[in-house]
Motif scaffolding. Structure first.
Motif, PDB file in Angstrom:
ATOM      1  N   LYS A   1      -8.004  88.221  61.299  1.00 26.46           N
ATOM      2  CA  LYS A   1      -7.769  87.473  62.525  1.00 26.46           C
ATOM      3  C   LYS A   1      -8.490  86.132  62.479  1.00 26.46           C
ATOM      4  O   LYS A   1      -9.648  86.054  62.075  1.00 26.46           O
ATOM      5  CB  LYS A   1      -8.274  88.264  63.727  1.00 26.46           C
ATOM      6  CG  LYS A   1      -7.398  89.446  64.119  1.00 26.46           C
ATOM      7  CD  LYS A   1      -6.184  88.981  64.894  1.00 26.46           C
ATOM      8  CE  LYS A   1      -5.430  90.169  65.477  1.00 26.46           C
ATOM      9  NZ  LYS A   1      -4.236  89.731  66.239  1.00 26.46           N
ATOM     10  N   TYR A   2      -7.786  85.075  62.945  1.00 27.23           N
ATOM     11  CA  TYR A   2      -8.399  83.758  63.043  1.00 27.23           C
ATOM     12  C   TYR A   2      -7.911  83.087  64.321  1.00 27.23           C
ATOM     13  O   TYR A   2      -6.711  82.876  64.491  1.00 27.23           O
ATOM     14  CB  TYR A   2      -8.037  82.917  61.821  1.00 27.23           C
ATOM     15  CG  TYR A   2      -8.556  81.504  61.889  1.00 27.23           C
ATOM     16  CD1 TYR A   2      -9.916  81.264  62.052  1.00 27.23           C
ATOM     17  CD2 TYR A   2      -7.687  80.425  61.821  1.00 27.23           C
ATOM     18  CE1 TYR A   2     -10.392  79.967  62.129  1.00 27.23           C
ATOM     19  CE2 TYR A   2      -8.161  79.135  61.878  1.00 27.23           C
ATOM     20  CZ  TYR A   2      -9.511  78.913  62.047  1.00 27.23           C
ATOM     21  OH  TYR A   2      -9.983  77.628  62.134  1.00 27.23           O
ATOM     22  N   GLN A   3      -8.848  82.822  65.232  1.00 24.52           N
ATOM     23  CA  GLN A   3      -8.526  82.232  66.530  1.00 24.52           C
ATOM     24  C   GLN A   3      -7.441  83.028  67.259  1.00 24.52           C
ATOM     25  O   GLN A   3      -6.551  82.473  67.878  1.00 24.52           O
ATOM     26  CB  GLN A   3      -8.110  80.775  66.368  1.00 24.52           C
ATOM     27  CG  GLN A   3      -9.236  79.887  65.866  1.00 24.52           C
ATOM     28  CD  GLN A   3      -8.860  78.418  65.852  1.00 24.52           C
ATOM     29  OE1 GLN A   3      -7.711  78.060  66.062  1.00 24.52           O
ATOM     30  NE2 GLN A   3      -9.834  77.571  65.613  1.00 24.52           N
TER      31      GLN A   3
ATOM     32  N   ARG B   1      -5.109  84.721  65.978  1.00 31.01           N
ATOM     33  CA  ARG B   1      -3.850  84.786  65.220  1.00 31.01           C
ATOM     34  C   ARG B   1      -4.010  85.709  64.012  1.00 31.01           C
ATOM     35  O   ARG B   1      -5.060  85.719  63.374  1.00 31.01           O
ATOM     36  CB  ARG B   1      -3.436  83.396  64.734  1.00 31.01           C
ATOM     37  CG  ARG B   1      -3.167  82.371  65.836  1.00 31.01           C
ATOM     38  CD  ARG B   1      -2.917  81.021  65.190  1.00 31.01           C
ATOM     39  NE  ARG B   1      -2.470  79.997  66.113  1.00 31.01           N
ATOM     40  CZ  ARG B   1      -3.278  79.175  66.770  1.00 31.01           C
ATOM     41  NH1 ARG B   1      -4.597  79.260  66.609  1.00 31.01           N
ATOM     42  NH2 ARG B   1      -2.791  78.264  67.586  1.00 31.01           N
TER      43      ARG B   1
ATOM     44  N   SER C   1      -3.696  86.163  60.350  1.00 31.25           N
ATOM     45  CA  SER C   1      -3.789  85.085  59.369  1.00 31.25           C
ATOM     46  C   SER C   1      -3.970  85.625  57.964  1.00 31.25           C
ATOM     47  O   SER C   1      -4.429  86.751  57.756  1.00 31.25           O
ATOM     48  CB  SER C   1      -4.967  84.164  59.708  1.00 31.25           C
ATOM     49  OG  SER C   1      -4.809  83.585  60.988  1.00 31.25           O
TER      50      SER C   1
ATOM     51  N   ASP D   1      -1.137  80.713  59.200  1.00 30.46           N
ATOM     52  CA  ASP D   1      -0.783  81.411  60.433  1.00 30.46           C
ATOM     53  C   ASP D   1       0.452  82.254  60.140  1.00 30.46           C
ATOM     54  O   ASP D   1       1.527  81.728  59.858  1.00 30.46           O
ATOM     55  CB  ASP D   1      -0.500  80.379  61.530  1.00 30.46           C
ATOM     56  CG  ASP D   1      -0.187  81.027  62.870  1.00 30.46           C
ATOM     57  OD1 ASP D   1       0.028  82.249  62.907  1.00 30.46           O
ATOM     58  OD2 ASP D   1      -0.149  80.289  63.880  1.00 30.46           O
TER      59      ASP D   1
ATOM     60  N   THR E   1     -15.123  83.276  64.590  1.00 30.68           N
ATOM     61  CA  THR E   1     -15.102  83.336  66.045  1.00 30.68           C
ATOM     62  C   THR E   1     -15.717  82.089  66.649  1.00 30.68           C
ATOM     63  O   THR E   1     -15.315  81.642  67.724  1.00 30.68           O
ATOM     64  CB  THR E   1     -15.853  84.581  66.530  1.00 30.68           C
ATOM     65  OG1 THR E   1     -15.333  85.730  65.844  1.00 30.68           O
ATOM     66  CG2 THR E   1     -15.695  84.786  68.026  1.00 30.68           C
TER      67      THR E   1
ATOM     68  N   ARG F   1     -15.384  79.113  65.855  1.00 30.11           N
ATOM     69  CA  ARG F   1     -14.544  77.932  65.804  1.00 30.11           C
ATOM     70  C   ARG F   1     -13.483  78.022  66.889  1.00 30.11           C
ATOM     71  O   ARG F   1     -12.483  78.706  66.757  1.00 30.11           O
ATOM     72  CB  ARG F   1     -13.888  77.806  64.430  1.00 30.11           C
ATOM     73  CG  ARG F   1     -14.819  77.094  63.472  1.00 30.11           C
ATOM     74  CD  ARG F   1     -14.804  77.684  62.109  1.00 30.11           C
ATOM     75  NE  ARG F   1     -15.646  76.861  61.232  1.00 30.11           N
ATOM     76  CZ  ARG F   1     -16.715  77.326  60.618  1.00 30.11           C
ATOM     77  NH1 ARG F   1     -17.080  78.569  60.774  1.00 30.11           N
ATOM     78  NH2 ARG F   1     -17.437  76.542  59.845  1.00 30.11           N
ATOM     79  N   ALA F   2     -13.730  77.341  67.980  1.00 29.37           N
ATOM     80  CA  ALA F   2     -12.872  77.452  69.155  1.00 29.37           C
ATOM     81  C   ALA F   2     -11.869  76.327  69.265  1.00 29.37           C
ATOM     82  O   ALA F   2     -11.071  76.290  70.178  1.00 29.37           O
ATOM     83  CB  ALA F   2     -13.736  77.485  70.421  1.00 29.37           C
TER      84      ALA F   2
ATOM     85  N   LEU G   1      -6.141  74.860  65.639  1.00 31.40           N
ATOM     86  CA  LEU G   1      -6.024  75.280  64.245  1.00 31.40           C
ATOM     87  C   LEU G   1      -6.307  74.139  63.279  1.00 31.40           C
ATOM     88  O   LEU G   1      -7.045  74.289  62.317  1.00 31.40           O
ATOM     89  CB  LEU G   1      -4.619  75.835  63.984  1.00 31.40           C
ATOM     90  CG  LEU G   1      -4.365  76.402  62.597  1.00 31.40           C
ATOM     91  CD1 LEU G   1      -5.211  77.640  62.364  1.00 31.40           C
ATOM     92  CD2 LEU G   1      -2.893  76.761  62.433  1.00 31.40           C
TER      93      LEU G   1
ATOM     94  N   ALA H   1     -10.242  73.015  63.394  1.00 27.42           N
ATOM     95  CA  ALA H   1     -11.280  74.032  63.480  1.00 27.42           C
ATOM     96  C   ALA H   1     -12.458  73.775  62.549  1.00 27.42           C
ATOM     97  O   ALA H   1     -13.580  74.143  62.843  1.00 27.42           O
ATOM     98  CB  ALA H   1     -10.687  75.407  63.191  1.00 27.42           C
TER      99      ALA H   1
END
Length: 379
Positions: free
Chosen positions: A229-231, A233, A235, A252, A302, A304-305, A308, A311
């Motif tokens: 999972k990344y943001q 999504r 991934s 993504d 986590t 990195r808010a 995409l 980030a």
């Protein structure tokens, strides 16, 4: 295959492993952890376990005095709720599996026969869930053809196939993730040097359900990869094993054309980056290792808010840690695997551990340099 690849990955093998005996889990808290293995042929393989704060949790010499590196994975093979350590000999026929609680070996086998010396790449996940534990995924190294075999905890073969053209001799690398969203992990298979393709195989039927070339059809340098999972999504994280520039690409999976890249070890490092993913239930962490060096790191995804594309275009969070798990003099390459949540001590004990690491010469640093970033949809 359509570029609109919609999948749902579930992080495999995220069960907790226990802390070192000197650490009481009831008096600490839990963060993501990882296993790191040496890839050098100059001496016996070594495995070390760390949490994402840099805390040391144990060490193994998985093949005794046999020389050669180790490909490492983790999964709850024995079904006790803890991630076990799966070690594939990088230049031999053996796979050994170690209990996550006691670090004792409870399985040992040769997935492609005792005469095969090309090395065994490994992964683990709940592929069929036929006995309550995770399966062991094995991929033949160079010279073994594109051969993939999956074993359950009783070493019964559940899948056995050639992932690519049988004439391909560059070896295959393997991972596991829930691509179809049915709660059963699918197989993710990529080529070693000589190819550059990824394929996805249904975990229940073994049927090929998709493929793509992360770096285009002309790239033949081989792949390192992991899913997670990344943001928010689903991934896929991919690095060029050779013929690259030390970058990691993040795809993504809801829109495979949407991607970014960054250089976790800085612009001067040009080798491949081995990859793993782990979570402690709150934070998602990408684990990186130099395939041609001695550095490794935990990258807090986590933290990195931003969007995409942006980030990695900012000062990274202080929770990112880069270090040399086998000491500053080791430069033989590192394999990595996520272990899920690991107990760490409370602050007073933590300070004592850091002091001990300094005395031992462990080169650890917080990441302060801005990583290289390429625009989204860059080649």
């Amino acid at each position: 295959m359509s570029n609109q690849l919609v999948v749902s990955f579930a992080a495999a093998a995220m069960a907790a492993i226990p802390a070192q005996a000197a650490i009481n889990p009831e008096q600490g808290h839990k963060v993501a952890g990882a296993a790191f293995g040496t890839l050098s042929d100059s001496g016996p393989a070594q495995l070390k376990l760390y949490d994402a704060k840099g805390g040391f949790h144990g060490a193994l010499q998985p093949f005794g005095d046999l020389k050669g590196g180790v490909w490492v994975a983790a999964g709850d093979v024995n079904g006790d709720g803890r991630a076990d350590i799966v070690a594939g000999h990088a230049s031999g026929p053996l796979v050994n599996v170690y209990d996550g609680a006691s670090h004792t070996k409870f399985l040992s086998f040769e997935p492609f026969g005792a005469d095969f010396k090309g090395g065994i790449n490994v992964a683990s996940g709940f592929i069929t869930d036929s006995h309550g534990g995770a399966e062991i995924v094995t991929g033949a190294g160079p010279g073994g053809g594109p051969h993939v075999r999956v074993f359950d905890g009783q070493l019964k073969v559940t899948h056995d196939f050639n992932a690519f053209d049988p004439a391909f001799q560059g070896g295959v690398r393997v991972a596991a993730g829930d691509v179809t969203g049915d709660g059963v992990a699918e197989l993710i298979v990529g080529t070693g040097p000589g190819g550059g393709e990824l394929k996805f195989y249904d975990g229940t039927s073994g049927r090929n359900i998709g493929a793509f070339d992360p770096f285009g059809s002309d790239f033949k340098g081989g792949l390192f990869f992991t899913a997670g999972k990344y943001q928010g999504r689903d991934s896929l994280f991919v690095s060029k094993a050779t013929e690259g520039d030390g970058s990691v690409f993040v795809f993504d999976l809801a829109n495979i054309d949407q991607k970014i890249s960054f250089n976790p070890f800085g612009a001067d490092y040009k080798g491949g980056v081995t990859l793993g993913f782990t979570t402690d239930g709150t934070s998602n962490t990408l684990i990186v290792g130099e395939a041609e060096g001695g550095r490794a790191g935990f990258i807090d995804l986590t933290g990195r808010a931003a969007g995409l594309a942006d980030a990695f275009d900012a000062n990274p969070p202080m929770s990112d840690i880069f270090f040399t798990p086998f000491g500053p003099d080791y430069h033989g390459g590192i394999s990595v695997a996520g272990l899920g949540a690991v107990a760490v001590p409370e602050p007073a004990t933590w300070a004592m551990m850091l002091t001990g690491f300094g005395a031992a010469g462990l080169a650890m640093r917080r990441r302060r340099l801005r990583p290289e970033r390429h625009e989204a949809n860059a080649a």
